[in-house]
Design an enzyme around this catalytic site. Structure first.
Site, PDB file in Angstrom:
ATOM      1  N   SER A 138      14.707 -26.076  12.151  1.00  0.00           N
ATOM      2  CA  SER A 138      15.445 -27.200  11.871  1.00  0.00           C
ATOM      3  C   SER A 138      16.156 -27.513  13.091  1.00  0.00           C
ATOM      4  O   SER A 138      16.243 -26.644  14.174  1.00  0.00           O
ATOM      5  CB  SER A 138      16.572 -27.036  10.942  1.00  0.00           C
ATOM      6  OG  SER A 138      17.490 -27.802  10.695  1.00  0.00           O
ATOM      7  N   TYR A 151      24.035 -22.528   7.378  1.00  0.00           N
ATOM      8  CA  TYR A 151      22.692 -22.964   7.417  1.00  0.00           C
ATOM      9  C   TYR A 151      22.230 -23.067   8.651  1.00  0.00           C
ATOM     10  O   TYR A 151      21.057 -22.794   9.046  1.00  0.00           O
ATOM     11  CB  TYR A 151      22.664 -24.359   6.539  1.00  0.00           C
ATOM     12  CG  TYR A 151      21.630 -25.321   6.735  1.00  0.00           C
ATOM     13  CD1 TYR A 151      20.366 -24.751   5.984  1.00  0.00           C
ATOM     14  CD2 TYR A 151      21.358 -26.040   7.700  1.00  0.00           C
ATOM     15  CE1 TYR A 151      19.116 -25.344   5.980  1.00  0.00           C
ATOM     16  CE2 TYR A 151      19.958 -26.675   7.838  1.00  0.00           C
ATOM     17  CZ  TYR A 151      19.078 -26.422   6.969  1.00  0.00           C
ATOM     18  OH  TYR A 151      17.650 -26.954   7.249  1.00  0.00           O
TER      19      TYR A 151
END
EC number: 1.1.1.1
Length: 254
Positions: A138, A151
């Site tokens: 990501s 996260y």
């Protein structure tokens, strides 16, 4: 890498970015696409089969948080059937900073475990043929979304792991690169929990800014697969595919 006539294992290829990427892969005509996912999606599998009947599509239920030995058993079943596998895509991920342990287990440890397991079959030190790993990380691995630090940290860890695997290619014969999507319109980002509820509107706030569709992301994902650059850090954001030049601030010297 030429996708046509290849054998591909895709972990979490039945939802969101994964499903659209599976569609784009199938259009390119691999010999086999093996889908490993925690949740069965018969409608999506049927759609993929209809999209290109020449591609053999197989589904196995799989949870990336199982022990490495269980993953090895599943991979042995796949390798016994296909004989060779060209590409492993690790795409499992959750976005919920209320679930701290599970976020780390899925987003980071799951990527490590599946990659570690397939080395049993690919590692040239064991007589293996080598292979390619594409890990979906990501852009939060570059700069965190600070409202979801768990996260973001899990994705940064997965990115660091992928960079290390790429540098070990001369030893193992296994190359690797990371796929780093920006904010993409998926179920994942429409509603999720911030860490300790520091920002209840974090999903809403993110979606006020420019995003990309899952199809745009998937199409660029396939371009990255075709480019097949060991160690590449691909940013897939706002419908673009860009290679990131990592800034080195320290080196072990070994």
């Amino acid at each position: 890498m030429v996708i046509a006539n290849s054998n591909i294992i895709f972990v979490a290829g039945l939802g969101g970015i994964g499903l659209d990427t599976s569609r784009e892969i199938v259009k390119s005509g691999p010999k086999n696409l093996v889908l490993l996912d925690r949740i069965d999606n018969p409608a999506a599998i049927a759609e993929l089969k209809a999209l290109n009947p020449k591609v053999t599509i197989t589904f196995y239920p799989y949870d990336v948080t199982v022990p490495v030995d269980e993953t090895k058993k599943l991979l042995k079943t796949i390798f016994d059937k296909l004989k060779t596998v060209d590409l492993l895509i690790n795409g499992a991920g959750i976005l919920d900073d209320h679930q701290i342990e599970r976020t780390i287990a899925v987003n980071f440890a799951g990527t490590v475990n599946t990659t570690t397991a397939i080395l049993d079959f690919w590692d040239k030190r064991k007589g293996g043929p080598g292979g390619v790993v594409a890990n979906i990380c990501s852009v939060t691995g570059f700069n965190s979304i600070y409202q979801v630090p768990v996260y973001s940290a899990s994705k940064a860890a997965a990115l660091s792991f992928t960079m290390s695997i790429a540098k070990l290619a001369h030893i193992t014969g296994v190359t690797a690169y990371s796929i780093n999507p920006g904010i993409t319109k998926t179920i994942l980002v429409h509603k999720f929990n911030s860490w300790l509820n520091v920002e209840p509107r974090v999903a809403e706030l993110l979606l006020e800014h420019p995003t990309q569709t899952t199809l745009q992301c998937a199409q660029n994902f396939v371009k990255a697969i075709e480019a097949n650059q060991n160690g590449a850090i691909w940013k897939l954001d706002l419908g673009r595919l860009d290679a990131i030049e990592w800034t080195k601030h320290w080196d072990s010297g070994i």
